[in-house]
Scaffold this motif. Structure first.
Motif, PDB file in Angstrom:
ATOM      1  N   TYR A  21       0.864  -1.175   0.000  1.00  0.00           N
ATOM      2  CA  TYR A  21       0.000   0.000   0.000  1.00  0.00           C
ATOM      3  C   TYR A  21       0.902   1.227   0.000  1.00  0.00           C
ATOM      4  O   TYR A  21       1.536   1.556   0.996  1.00  0.00           O
ATOM      5  CB  TYR A  21      -0.906  -0.008   1.233  1.00  0.00           C
ATOM      6  CG  TYR A  21      -1.685   1.266   1.459  1.00  0.00           C
ATOM      7  CD1 TYR A  21      -2.193   2.008   0.388  1.00  0.00           C
ATOM      8  CD2 TYR A  21      -1.925   1.736   2.747  1.00  0.00           C
ATOM      9  CE1 TYR A  21      -2.911   3.181   0.603  1.00  0.00           C
ATOM     10  CE2 TYR A  21      -2.650   2.894   2.973  1.00  0.00           C
ATOM     11  CZ  TYR A  21      -3.129   3.617   1.893  1.00  0.00           C
ATOM     12  OH  TYR A  21      -3.829   4.773   2.111  1.00  0.00           O
ATOM     13  N   PHE A  22       0.962   1.912  -1.134  1.00  0.00           N
ATOM     14  CA  PHE A  22       1.843   3.064  -1.298  1.00  0.00           C
ATOM     15  C   PHE A  22       1.125   4.329  -0.837  1.00  0.00           C
ATOM     16  O   PHE A  22       0.002   4.617  -1.274  1.00  0.00           O
ATOM     17  CB  PHE A  22       2.280   3.192  -2.757  1.00  0.00           C
ATOM     18  CG  PHE A  22       3.125   2.038  -3.225  1.00  0.00           C
ATOM     19  CD1 PHE A  22       4.481   1.983  -2.918  1.00  0.00           C
ATOM     20  CD2 PHE A  22       2.561   0.988  -3.940  1.00  0.00           C
ATOM     21  CE1 PHE A  22       5.257   0.912  -3.329  1.00  0.00           C
ATOM     22  CE2 PHE A  22       3.327  -0.083  -4.360  1.00  0.00           C
ATOM     23  CZ  PHE A  22       4.686  -0.126  -4.046  1.00  0.00           C
ATOM     24  N   ILE A  23       1.800   5.089   0.050  1.00  0.00           N
ATOM     25  CA  ILE A  23       1.165   6.263   0.634  1.00  0.00           C
ATOM     26  C   ILE A  23       1.909   7.556   0.327  1.00  0.00           C
ATOM     27  O   ILE A  23       1.426   8.639   0.678  1.00  0.00           O
ATOM     28  CB  ILE A  23       1.041   6.112   2.169  1.00  0.00           C
ATOM     29  CG1 ILE A  23       2.423   5.913   2.814  1.00  0.00           C
ATOM     30  CG2 ILE A  23       0.112   4.949   2.517  1.00  0.00           C
ATOM     31  CD1 ILE A  23       2.386   5.889   4.335  1.00  0.00           C
ATOM     32  N   GLY A  24       3.073   7.492  -0.322  1.00  0.00           N
ATOM     33  CA  GLY A  24       3.787   8.722  -0.611  1.00  0.00           C
ATOM     34  C   GLY A  24       5.111   8.459  -1.291  1.00  0.00           C
ATOM     35  O   GLY A  24       5.388   7.353  -1.759  1.00  0.00           O
TER      36      GLY A  24
ATOM     37  N   GLU B 261      13.147   9.702  -5.532  1.00  0.00           N
ATOM     38  CA  GLU B 261      12.753   8.667  -6.501  1.00  0.00           C
ATOM     39  C   GLU B 261      12.356   7.375  -5.810  1.00  0.00           C
ATOM     40  O   GLU B 261      12.437   6.297  -6.403  1.00  0.00           O
ATOM     41  CB  GLU B 261      13.910   8.411  -7.486  1.00  0.00           C
ATOM     42  CG  GLU B 261      14.335   9.632  -8.275  1.00  0.00           C
ATOM     43  CD  GLU B 261      13.168  10.248  -9.042  1.00  0.00           C
ATOM     44  OE1 GLU B 261      12.442   9.494  -9.714  1.00  0.00           O
ATOM     45  OE2 GLU B 261      12.987  11.479  -8.975  1.00  0.00           O
ATOM     46  N   GLU B 262      11.911   7.482  -4.570  1.00  0.00           N
ATOM     47  CA  GLU B 262      11.517   6.310  -3.799  1.00  0.00           C
ATOM     48  C   GLU B 262      10.074   6.440  -3.322  1.00  0.00           C
ATOM     49  O   GLU B 262       9.647   7.524  -2.898  1.00  0.00           O
ATOM     50  CB  GLU B 262      12.440   6.135  -2.595  1.00  0.00           C
ATOM     51  CG  GLU B 262      13.892   5.878  -2.971  1.00  0.00           C
ATOM     52  CD  GLU B 262      14.828   6.037  -1.790  1.00  0.00           C
ATOM     53  OE1 GLU B 262      16.029   5.738  -1.964  1.00  0.00           O
ATOM     54  OE2 GLU B 262      14.373   6.459  -0.715  1.00  0.00           O
ATOM     55  N   LEU B 263       9.336   5.345  -3.382  1.00  0.00           N
ATOM     56  CA  LEU B 263       7.969   5.295  -2.889  1.00  0.00           C
ATOM     57  C   LEU B 263       7.961   4.858  -1.426  1.00  0.00           C
ATOM     58  O   LEU B 263       8.755   4.018  -1.015  1.00  0.00           O
ATOM     59  CB  LEU B 263       7.135   4.317  -3.717  1.00  0.00           C
ATOM     60  CG  LEU B 263       6.907   4.690  -5.183  1.00  0.00           C
ATOM     61  CD1 LEU B 263       6.178   3.557  -5.906  1.00  0.00           C
ATOM     62  CD2 LEU B 263       6.113   5.988  -5.313  1.00  0.00           C
ATOM     63  N   ILE B 264       7.052   5.424  -0.658  1.00  0.00           N
ATOM     64  CA  ILE B 264       6.858   5.058   0.739  1.00  0.00           C
ATOM     65  C   ILE B 264       5.637   4.145   0.826  1.00  0.00           C
ATOM     66  O   ILE B 264       4.601   4.449   0.215  1.00  0.00           O
ATOM     67  CB  ILE B 264       6.650   6.309   1.613  1.00  0.00           C
ATOM     68  CG1 ILE B 264       7.881   7.220   1.523  1.00  0.00           C
ATOM     69  CG2 ILE B 264       6.375   5.931   3.066  1.00  0.00           C
ATOM     70  CD1 ILE B 264       7.669   8.578   2.158  1.00  0.00           C
TER      71      ILE B 264
END
Length: 380
Positions: free
Chosen positions: A257-260, A264-267
């Motif tokens: 589940y990507f929240i931010g 260049e990295e997804l949290i």
């Protein structure tokens, strides 16, 4: 069985390639429409992340369908991500985006009502039991891995049974958002919500009959085997919008589940931790529903191209007007007005070459196929 679950989790730790700890950077960190400085605002950033409801694999719950699995370890990660993204919409609708969870307790009653909707029991409206059995109608046996589009279709159907939140979940098709179909969808779901009587643990609310919160899910394919770099900036822009509820995605058979994002990295929040099911009751221990570690990150280029963008229109005192879709139009034109940021089409009218728009109906929850399916692919 415990040894098998441990093996799955060890595989996940090897393959996930997550990055621990927040970077020491001056670049802004975006989380669901909120911007933070990792150096000066780390406490506020972590409080925001820790406040998101975190749903993971569970074990020792009542068997799904009565005779099915009592754990979703190894197959339920996309379902858990679907729960997280829907819970985010409900939190924003009922508590507001500024709400923060406190480990010492003292949460509002609405928070506990939201949490009860996701407990691992057959009569909770968004439980793993309800989602897995509703998935049978989408061609998925209980115990089979889901993709982003399938879990979106399941959430759309289950939302029809939720009287308390009266949430309208609309899932676009063919990378196209049709304003006319959303308007029609609203008018049809109004009667469904008012006619349905309470049958789950989610209680009624006295919402205005002319207003509904909208959750818009846009399944996308942003490449063939890997994400096309031309979509990366557009994806990042989505996390900057206050209406963002995040992104469903991950890697093959490995949902997050990507929240931010930062740089260049997804949290993301990771569901691949197996915890024991929590007993329902007035005093549910909610500590295990909040991930208190530093948020995990992965390079955007490692993202599988099959994702689902999820946006909410929950404002104007918590509800979006049925007859006025201008907010939805503006919402997406903010992205599309920028050059090279077109990830999907936004059209006013239903395309004439498409099949007629099918109105939503309350389906019967399937109870067949409750036995654990034998996976045909490697389980992570």
């Amino acid at each position: 069985m415990e040894a098998v679950l441990a093996k799955y989790e060890n595989q996940i730790n090897v393959f996930s390639e997550f990055l621990e700890d927040l970077p020491d950077t001056d670049e802004p960190v975006w989380v669901l429409g909120e911007c933070y400085n990792a150096k000066t605002g780390k406490t506020e950033l972590l409080s925001d992340v820790h406040s998101r409801l975190w749903f993971t694999y569970r074990k020792k719950f009542s068997p799904i369908g009565g005779t099915g699995p009592s754990s979703d370890a190894g197959w339920g990660c996309m379902l858990r991500c679907g729960q997280m993204i829907l819970a985010q919409a409900l939190v924003c609708s009922q508590l507001g985006r500024a709400w923060r969870w406190r480990a010492q307790g003292g949460q509002p009653e609405k928070y506990h009502r939201i949490l009860h909707c996701f407990l691992d029991r057959k009569d909770s409206c968004y439980s793993i039991h309800q989602m897995a059995q509703m998935g049978v109608g989408e061609g998925k046996s209980v115990g089979e891995w889901y993709g982003p589009n399938t879990v979106a279709q399941v959430l759309k159907k289950l939302a029809l049974f939720d009287d308390w939140n009266s949430l309208a979940v609309y899932v676009s098709m063919d990378n196209t958002v049709v304003i006319e179909d959303i308007s029609t969808f609203f008018s049809l779901t109004c009667s469904i919500y008012t006619e349905h009587s309470e049958t789950t643990t989610c209680p009624h609310s006295q919402s205005h009959s002319d207003w509904r919160p909208l959750l818009l899910v846009i399944p996308l394919r942003m490449g063939i085997n890997h994400i096309n770099p031309v979509y990366i900036q557009a994806l990042k822009e989505c996390f900057k919008m206050p209406q963002s509820c995040g992104v469903l995605g991950g890697k093959p058979n490995l949902a997050y589940y990507f929240i931010g994002f930062v740089g260049e990295e997804l949290i993301y929040l990771d569901p691949h931790t197996t915890q024991s099911a929590v007993e329902a009751g007035s005093g549910v221990d909610d500590q295990s529903y909040h991930c208190l570690r530093s948020p995990r990150r992965m390079k955007i280029t490692n993202l599988d191209p099959s994702v689902a963008l999820v946006r909410s229109q929950l404002y104007v005192d918590g509800y979006c007007p049925v007859v006025d879709m201008s907010h939805v139009v503006v919402l997406f034109k903010e992205i599309q007005m920028k050059r090279n940021l077109r990830m999907f089409e936004l059209v006013e009218n239903h395309p004439p070459h498409w099949p007629p728009f099918v109105p939503p109906t309350k389906p019967e929850v399937q109870t067949t196929g409750a036995g654990m399916s034998i996976p045909t692919r490697q389980i992570h």
